[in-house]
Design a protein around this motif. Structure first.
Motif, short mmCIF file in Angstrom:
data_model
loop_
_atom_site.label_atom_id
_atom_site.label_comp_id
_atom_site.label_asym_id
_atom_site.label_seq_id
_atom_site.Cartn_x
_atom_site.Cartn_y
_atom_site.Cartn_z
N THR A 1 52.96 80.17 39.65
CA THR A 1 51.93 80.43 40.75
C THR A 1 51.04 81.60 40.39
OG1 THR A 1 53.36 81.70 41.86
CG2 THR A 1 53.38 79.69 42.22
N PRO B 1 37.57 71.69 36.73
CA PRO B 1 38.43 72.07 37.64
C PRO B 1 38.57 73.65 38.08
CG PRO B 1 39.76 71.66 35.46
CD PRO B 1 38.31 71.32 35.40
N HIS C 1 41.64 77.01 42.99
CA HIS C 1 41.62 77.08 44.52
C HIS C 1 42.95 77.41 45.15
CE1 HIS C 1 40.08 76.15 48.60
NE2 HIS C 1 41.20 75.41 48.68
N HIS D 1 47.56 77.81 43.43
CA HIS D 1 47.94 77.21 42.55
C HIS D 1 47.36 75.56 42.36
CE1 HIS D 1 50.68 76.35 45.86
NE2 HIS D 1 50.80 75.12 45.61
N THR D 2 46.20 75.49 42.98
CA THR D 2 45.70 74.32 42.93
C THR D 2 44.05 74.41 42.20
OG1 THR D 2 44.57 74.59 45.14
CG2 THR D 2 46.91 73.43 44.89
N PHE D 3 43.65 73.24 41.92
CA PHE D 3 42.60 73.14 41.16
C PHE D 3 41.53 71.97 41.81
CE2 PHE D 3 44.87 75.46 38.35
CZ PHE D 3 44.40 76.38 37.70
N HIS D 4 40.14 71.91 41.85
CA HIS D 4 39.40 71.10 42.22
C HIS D 4 38.03 71.20 41.79
CE1 HIS D 4 38.75 73.13 46.39
NE2 HIS D 4 37.90 73.49 45.75
N GLN E 1 34.16 71.66 47.90
CA GLN E 1 34.99 70.65 47.16
C GLN E 1 34.21 69.25 47.07
OE1 GLN E 1 38.80 70.34 48.16
NE2 GLN E 1 39.55 68.64 46.76
#
Length: 461
Positions: free
Chosen positions: A264, A426, A429, A432-435, A444
């Protein structure tokens, strides 16, 4: 100033009823426009080339904040802006590590840090601190980026809120960007290499890594560490061109070493060291500060990039072709770049599921729908209906192609290659997320591709 394109259409839009098969309609795309290539070529020079290149100071590159369409919502002011140029300084201000003080008490560490020179303190425990002194480097220039407005920060960056219309929108969010987030060191001599390091020196010329920060001793006996939320970097493959492909996101340490990502964002356990990669920035490198993402463009890369004048010429060419709304028969026109955030009465709107461009109208706006989805009169597809906005930040373009495509769901318009590139990147965001997101507003992306091809209707005459 610009010749009107010969955009003749031999059909009567008045006979086009709702649901007509679109294959039977001679529809036109923006690429059918006959752009004045000679006039556009003249506008393809970078700002440096336009203003006496022999007298221009050496530019290392520029940092552009993703999520802003040419300027901050309330305008660029001082060190707080959407784009920051790094020029060779009149006098070098770079620093490099020198003396290492190991196993000293906090009191001794404080005495060393109080010297009138830069230092990094690594607190190992309440009784032990390692201090690394830094000395002046006459061969480099240093630039610092962070949330703080104190004088050591050259480029003040605040959290990016997708689609924010004012600076107050960003200030209401609790920031995750470090006050002294990172520093970029540029070689003063050719090829003017730029390298990035986590953390920046504060007003006392110090960097403090407390007990909870990830830190360690390297194999050669030196110290290194990571900042709380980290500084992530992604270098695109094949540079920042039409053929660019996304690279792999890495984390950069305080000393500029490269690591795989932590589990994280703020985990204390560092990732694995990636020895075959460096902290050297290249054209198109992305820098994420956990709240804002910056695009690095080299001076050479910018010289091959469209300018604002080039984008304005494309806007005028599109408007000169007089595209029409097939329902209201009114002529559509993209507003000037100064009014890029205000919906105009001639503003083009698009149905995101099919790409048909209209003016604003109430056809197909049935009460039982939630107001967001509309039925396209041309092909009967149901989906979002949004205004189109020209992408005005030229630094985000990977080529100089005409604005034929739009990001979904925001409606920002740019070249096909540019939409294709950003739709596959990516972006970090949260923790620990990607978009993928639109570079012009940070929304997004949605839909199968994240962008659509625009289909305009020609004038009656």
């Amino acid at each position: 100033m610009y010749r009107k394109s010969k955009w003749k259409c031999g059909y009567n839009l008045a006979v086009l009823g709702p649901g007509n098969n679109e294959k039977s309609v001679p529809q036109l795309l923006i690429r059918d426009l006959k752009f004045e290539k000679k006039s556009l070529t003249k506008l393809m020079f970078s700002p440096d080339q336009e203003n006496h290149p022999s007298k221009a100071p050496v530019k290392y590159g520029e940092l552009i904040v993703l999520g802003y369409n040419g300027s901050l919502p309330n305008g660029d002011r001082g060190r707080r802006k959407s784009r920051f140029a790094l020029f060779k300084r009149p006098k070098a201000n770079g620093v490099k590590p020198s003396t290492v003080h190991i196993a000293c008490t906090p009191q001794a560490a404080k005495a060393i840090s109080n010297k009138d020179q830069h230092s990094i303190s690594y607190t190992l425990s309440r009784a032990q601190t390692v201090v690394v002194e830094y000395t002046h480097d006459s061969n480099t220039d240093m630039f610092q980026i962070g949330r703080s407005t104190e004088s050591p920060i050259d480029f003040v960056v605040t959290d990016t809120v997708p689609g924010s219309q004012s600076n107050s929108d960003t200030q209401s969010v609790q920031s995750t960007i470090s006050r002294f987030a990172c520093r970029i060191i540029c070689e003063r001599n050719p090829p003017f290499t730029a390298r990035i390091y986590a953390a920046g020196f504060d007003s006392s010329k110090n960097i403090f890594l407390g007990e909870k920060a990830a830190k360690w001793k390297t194999s050669d006996g030196q110290m290194d560490g990571l900042t709380t939320n980290g500084v992530l970097v992604m270098h695109p493959r094949n540079g920042f061109t039409e053929d660019s492909k996304p690279g792999v996101w890495r984390e950069i340490s305080v000393c500029g070493n490269v690591f795989s990502l932590r589990e994280t964002r703020s985990a204390q356990q560092r990732g694995k060291m990636v020895e075959n990669e460096t902290n050297q920035l290249q054209d198109g490198s992305l820098i994420d500060l956990c709240g804002a993402t910056l695009l690095w463009r080299t001076a050479e890369g910018l010289s091959r990039t469209p300018t604002v004048k080039h984008l304005e010429a494309l806007r005028q060419e599109i408007n000169a072709a007089r595209p029409q709304c097939p329902v209201g028969f009114n002529t559509l026109a993209f507003p000037s770049m100064k009014r890029k955030d205000v919906v105009d009465e001639k503003q083009p709107w698009v149905y995101l599921n099919c790409g048909h461009v209209h003016g604003y109208h109430n056809w197909g706006n049935k009460e039982e729908r939630d107001g967001k989805d509309r039925e396209c009169p041309m092909c009967r597809s149901v989906g979002p209906y949004v205004p189109l906005w020209l992408g005005c930040e030229a630094g985000f373009y990977v080529d100089a192609g005409p604005p034929t495509h739009a990001f979904s769901p925001c409606g920002h318009v740019c070249s096909e290659k540019t939409t294709a590139y950003w739709s596959q990147i990516p972006l970090p965001h949260g923790t620990h997320t990607f978009h993928a997101a639109c570079p012009f507003c940070a929304h997004q992306l949605a839909g199968e591709q994240g962008y659509i091809r625009l289909i305009f209707q020609g004038p009656l005459d």
